[in-house]
Design an enzyme around this catalytic site. Structure first.
Site, mmCIF file in Angstrom:
data_model
loop_
_atom_site.group_PDB
_atom_site.id
_atom_site.type_symbol
_atom_site.label_atom_id
_atom_site.label_comp_id
_atom_site.label_asym_id
_atom_site.label_seq_id
_atom_site.Cartn_x
_atom_site.Cartn_y
_atom_site.Cartn_z
ATOM 1 N N HIS A 178 -6.665 11.604 -6.035
ATOM 2 C CA HIS A 178 -6.018 10.604 -5.184
ATOM 3 C C HIS A 178 -6.841 10.444 -3.913
ATOM 4 O O HIS A 178 -7.490 11.384 -3.473
ATOM 5 C CB HIS A 178 -4.596 11.061 -4.852
ATOM 6 C CG HIS A 178 -3.795 10.034 -4.128
ATOM 7 N ND1 HIS A 178 -3.885 9.852 -2.764
ATOM 8 C CD2 HIS A 178 -2.914 9.113 -4.584
ATOM 9 C CE1 HIS A 178 -3.077 8.863 -2.423
ATOM 10 N NE2 HIS A 178 -2.477 8.397 -3.504
ATOM 11 N N ASP A 301 2.960 3.542 -6.805
ATOM 12 C CA ASP A 301 2.469 4.063 -5.522
ATOM 13 C C ASP A 301 3.607 4.074 -4.495
ATOM 14 O O ASP A 301 3.408 3.829 -3.308
ATOM 15 C CB ASP A 301 1.264 3.281 -4.989
ATOM 16 C CG ASP A 301 0.278 4.181 -4.230
ATOM 17 O OD1 ASP A 301 0.593 5.378 -4.043
ATOM 18 O OD2 ASP A 301 -0.783 3.690 -3.821
HETATM 19 C C1 1WB Z 1 -0.983 4.502 2.349
HETATM 20 C C2 1WB Z 1 -1.159 4.614 0.990
HETATM 21 C C3 1WB Z 1 -0.949 5.626 3.142
HETATM 22 C C4 1WB Z 1 -1.262 5.867 0.432
HETATM 23 C C5 1WB Z 1 -1.068 6.876 2.562
HETATM 24 O O1 1WB Z 1 -1.016 7.936 3.395
HETATM 25 C C6 1WB Z 1 -1.210 6.993 1.199
HETATM 26 C C7 1WB Z 1 -0.844 3.173 2.951
HETATM 27 C C8 1WB Z 1 -0.662 9.174 2.974
HETATM 28 O O2 1WB Z 1 -0.805 2.188 2.212
HETATM 29 O O3 1WB Z 1 -0.747 3.106 4.159
HETATM 30 C C9 1WB Z 1 -1.416 5.981 -1.019
HETATM 31 O O4 1WB Z 1 -1.100 7.036 -1.535
HETATM 32 O O5 1WB Z 1 -1.829 5.055 -1.678
HETATM 33 MN MN MN Z 2 -0.967 6.783 -3.766
#
Ligand code: 1WB
Ligand code: MN
Length: 339
Positions: A178, A301
């Site tokens: 990830h 997600d």
């Molecule tokens: C975001 C996306 C932020 C993910 C994250 O922080 C993770 C975002 C932990 O879109 O701001 C993710 O897992 O795709």
């Molecule tokens: Mn993710």
């Protein structure tokens, strides 16, 4: 479409208060290292996205189940959200990985038809990490592993981490790579215009990780290792022809190690992808045609992406029912050993 197919969302973020508390402390450190931007986005209500409700989404099981029920999502494959335990020192990382894996097993036990889970790997101490991986599968009955890309700016092609790869291969469970923020050497130009984030930087980081592993020959050493990457394969397979052609050229002039197989062959044999955060039917069509319908899994997600459009996207995709059943859940059952 709910009810017609078993729907297993495969990249669903989750957390526990103890880890959130440590990351919140980190989010208050000064500076603008790319990872600080990432944690502030979740944990700092004053700046960034901390006020977008992500934290509640990560911690609140009832809210999660309600959203799953509303849109006909049968199961979330849960994993501790980025950057996992990878910003902590080795002891804290190992302790918190053990704690969060225990909690993950408890949530799954309470809702065995609704949740499966990927164990957190603490890579800072690979020997202890490998032991925890064994416990996560054999004792806790979790489904595979999650790593949030680099650790202290190092990637899994580095032999110091190969105990982890050996464990995953021996346990016959995939490692899901990830994103987290790009490593220090790469992150400079990504810090403007919000590009450090899911907008661009996360994909560049994980795509680079995947290509490093293939080009280093990691899969000659671990031929049965399965790697899963999200966000429609972080676009690696869109580049696969060129990666393969240019790697072969680099090998000829000794700029890349000789490998038993081509880059295209490794991607086909050792990788699977998920759709998380890319709700684009053309990209999905290309992916299925390029790497086969058995290697593509649906994901939302959550909580970073809303559930409704992720479900609407997949429902509307033009695919024979048998193929849609694979992408929606059948492939996840096979790849992550979900009963
Ligand atoms: C975001 C996306 C932020 C993910 C994250 O922080 C993770 C975002 C932990 O879109 O701001 C993710 O897992 O795709
Ligand atoms: Mn993710």
């Amino acid at each position: 479409m709910a009810g017609k197919f078993r729907t297993i969302a495969t990249e669903e973020a989750w957390s526990i208060p103890e880890v959130a508390k440590e990351l919140q402390k980190i989010s208050r450190y000064p500076g603008n290292n790319a990872d600080l931007l990432l944690v502030r986005g979740v944990y700092d209500g004053e700046t960034g996205y901390g006020n977008m409700g992500f934290l509640d989404g990560l911690l609140d099981t009832d809210r999660r189940l309600k959203e799953m029920d509303e849109f006909g999502v049968d199961m979330h494959l849960l994993a501790l959200t980025a950057p996992g335990v990878q910003m902590f020192d080795a002891d804290t990382a190992t302790e918190l990985a053990i704690l969060s894996n225990d909690r993950l097993a408890e949530v799954i036990k309470a809702h065995p038809t609704r949740f499966a889970g990927l164990a957190t790997m603490p890579p800072q101490s690979p020997k202890r990490g490998a032991k925890e991986m064994e416990r996560a599968i054999n004792t806790l009955k979790l489904n595979g592993f999650m790593i949030n890309s680099h650790t202290n700016n190092e990637y899994l092609d580095n032999p110091k981490y190969w105990d982890l790869l050996e464990a995953a291969e021996a346990l016959d469970r995939p490692i899901y790579i990830h994103p987290r923020a790009a490593s220090d050497g790469m992150s400079g130009p990504l810090r403007d215009y919000g590009m450090d984030s899911a907008m661009w930087g996360y994909g560049v980081e994980v795509g680079t990780h995947a290509v490093r592993m293939m080009a280093a020959g990691v899969f000659d050493r671990f031929p049965k290792l399965k790697i899963v990457i999200g966000h429609m394969g972080e676009a690696v397979h869109f580049w696969l022809w060129r990666i393969t052609f240019m790697n072969s050229r680099a090998q000829k002039i000794d700029r890349a190690p000789k490998t038993e197989l081509t880059m295209a062959d490794y991607f086909q044999r050792n990788f699977a992808i998920t759709t998380s955060g890319v709700e684009d039917p053309l990209a999905l069509d290309y992916s299925i045609r390029k790497i086969g319908v058995d290697n593509v899994m649906w994901a939302i997600d959550y909580p970073y992406q809303p559930t409704r459009p992720a479900v609407d996207f997949m429902n509307a995709v033009q695919l024979p029912d048998a193929d849609k059943a694979k992408v929606y859940g059948g492939n996840a059952e096979r790849i992550f050993h979900i009963g």
